[in-house]
Design an enzyme around this catalytic site. Structure first.
Site, short mmCIF file in Angstrom:
data_model
loop_
_atom_site.label_atom_id
_atom_site.label_comp_id
_atom_site.label_asym_id
_atom_site.label_seq_id
_atom_site.Cartn_x
_atom_site.Cartn_y
_atom_site.Cartn_z
N LYS A 1 0.85 -1.19 0.00
CA LYS A 1 0.00 0.00 0.00
C LYS A 1 0.89 1.24 0.00
CE LYS A 1 -1.73 2.76 3.04
NZ LYS A 1 -1.73 4.06 2.30
N GLU B 1 9.77 0.85 10.93
CA GLU B 1 10.80 1.90 10.88
C GLU B 1 10.05 3.20 11.09
OE1 GLU B 1 12.54 4.95 10.01
OE2 GLU B 1 12.62 4.32 7.92
N CYS C 1 13.05 10.78 8.46
CA CYS C 1 12.95 10.18 9.80
C CYS C 1 14.26 10.32 10.56
CB CYS C 1 12.55 8.71 9.69
SG CYS C 1 13.61 7.77 8.58
N GLU D 1 8.87 15.38 16.87
CA GLU D 1 9.38 15.27 15.49
C GLU D 1 8.64 16.29 14.63
OE1 GLU D 1 10.60 11.70 12.48
OE2 GLU D 1 8.62 11.54 13.38
#
Length: 509
Positions: free
Chosen positions: A201, A277, A311, A408
């Site tokens: 996906k 991850e 990330c 973040e």
């Protein structure tokens, strides 16, 4: 003995950068199952937007649970004992992956242009870095295909025992929007190398390169059902993968928040294998003895690369007190050099953020930094009158309790903090729920090795940042994820170890 010169091992030469394609036609907008293109069961479609101008690129079929079910059935059938895929020689799987790498190389310009248009990624970055990494990762995994093997085990008693490394089965793979094609390859290449089948996906913001890859997978000669690609949204298609009782493993790259939901879904369904991850708030530690020019540049790239949408972004920069003011001055000077604009154009160093939601979240976090007392050195607001652009932003005098030092941001916002002692900065660097990456800049090998051991992160860079290669495992400690991608370690995530023990009349050494 011949003296080794610095030029005896030159850096790899990047290919020449062509111009992006003009008037790119989007051919593939349907769901890819069994090497065929399908409309969604519901009949729904969704718009894909260009974040640089907020205009519609095209509409894509919107897959949900019903489409995921069809894709899983196809993947399960392709994985049946006796199927063309299961009976294929491992070396042939490697040949198919190499063929796919050839096709990606052939269509590099198309894929890079597409990545720039729907992901806001600089065309030069997409063409040179992302596509280069995709091709190398495919070839790396192709080379491993016939080198994954078990062992014979000297078991006690009259037995002959060996292990088999078997594919896990049907793997659901959920791809993020920040590196759409790279993450697609990071997911499918090791899975296919080990003999699994996949249901992918792609992110709803950036499905176009994944769907184009469907055409190349078919052209390369992979049997029907081995790779299936279902565009759709996380709460519907993504949730259907996570909860599915006939998916054996799910791999996800994205936010920690969604990673938790996926792990919970795996626990509530069939305890499928999970690799994650996830997010990061990576520390980058700069000592006074570091090469300052190098440290400033790597800290800059480590944060601002791809508009800060990484990330591994080095978003907590700890600078030793004696060089703090000079480091801030140079970092601000570097950030102010940026030219923002259409990522397809030459000379542009920063493109847009991916969408309105991310754009507003970043601006809100910038405001929190101002209110909580950080010093805004440059930037701090939106740019232009069209598209999701944010000025390169640098904050100094940041303290660990501020939101910009803890959350973040995923945007072009650099936080620079001050430290005095080694013990202090180790504690502060590790005082986070994340553990994806970290870096230290110093000329002192003792300091470098101390920090390499002390920092709680899956990757630690010394005097560099963001250095990646298909051979090196990547993944996080703590809430930055589970498992590893890339390298030999990454392949282990896609196999099950089976022990086979046979009774024999008499064992001889």
């Amino acid at each position: 003995m011949k003296k080794q010169h610095s030029d005896s091992n030159p850096a790899p030469v990047l290919p020449a950068l062509p111009e992006p394609l003009k008037d790119l036609k989007i051919k593939y907008t349907k769901i890819f199952i069994n090497n065929e293109w399908h409309s969604s069961v519901s009949g729904k479609k969704f718009e894909v937007l260009n974040p640089a101008n907020e205009e519609k690129i095209c509409e894509v079929e919107e897959g949900d649970k019903a489409d995921i079910d069809i894709a899983v059935k196809a993947a399960r059938k392709a994985f049946e004992l006796g199927s063309p895929w299961r009976t294929m020689d491992a070396s042939e799987r490697g040949r198919l992956l190499n063929k796919l790498a050839d096709l990606v190389e052939r269509d590099r310009l198309i894929l890079a242009t597409m990545e720039a248009i729907d992901g806001g990624k600089l065309f030069s970055t997409a063409y040179l870095m992302d596509l280069g990494a995709c091709i190398k990762t495919l070839r790396y995994c192709a080379g491993w295909a016939d080198k994954i093997h078990g062992r014979t085990v000297p078991m006690d008693g009259n037995y002959f025992t060996f292990t088999r490394h078997e594919p896990v089965g049907v793997c659901g793979q959920i791809i993020p929007w920040n590196f759409p094609l790279t993450m697609f390859i990071w997911k499918i290449a090791p899975a296919l190398c080990c003999g699994n089948t996949v249901v992918v996906k792609p992110a709803e913001q950036t499905p176009l390169t994944a769907l184009y890859m469907g055409s190349l997978i078919k052209e390369a000669g992979f049997p029907p059902g081995v790779v299936n690609i279902v565009p759709g949204f996380g709460p519907t298609a993504g949730a259907a993968i996570s909860h599915h009782m006939d998916i054996d493993k799910v791999a996800f790259t994205g936010s920690t928040e969604v990673g938790k939901l996926i792990k919970e879904a795996a626990g509530k369904s069939n305890l499928k294998r999970v690799t994650l991850e996830l997010g990061g708030k990576s520390p980058n530690i700069i000592f006074a003895d570091a090469d300052l020019d190098t440290a400033v540049e790597f800290a800059h790239i480590g944060l601002f690369y791809h508009q800060g949408q990484c990330c591994i972004a080095g978003s907590r920069i700890f600078v030793e007190e004696p060089i703090y003011d000079e480091f801030v001055r140079r970092s601000v000077e570097r950030a102010k050099k940026y030219t923002l604009g259409n990522p397809l154009l030459p000379g542009i160093q920063q493109g847009p953020q991916i969408d309105k939601e991310q754009f507003q979240k970043i601006l809100e976090l910038i405001e929190s930094g101002k209110k909580e007392g950080a010093k805004l050195e440059c930037g701090g607001g939106p740019w232009g009158d069209k598209g999701y652009f944010i000025q390169p932003t640098v904050f100094s005098n940041v303290t660990d309790d501020m939101r910009i030092a803890k959350e973040e941001i995923f945007g072009p916002v650099q936080q620079i903090m001050k430290f005095k002692t080694i013990d202090e900065v180790i504690k502060r660097a590790n005082n986070t729920t994340y553990g994806l990456a970290a870096a230290v800049f110093t000329k002192d090998i003792d300091k470098a090795l101390t920090f390499a051991a002390a920092l709680q992160a899956g990757t630690v860079w010394v005097n560099c940042y963001g250095a990646f290669s298909a051979q090196c495992p990547f993944g996080g400690f703590k809430m930055s994820g589970n498992g590893r991608e890339l390298g030999e370690y990454g392949l282990h995530e896609y196999t099950e170890v089976k022990t086979v023990t046979i009774k024999i009349p008499q064992k001889n050494s």
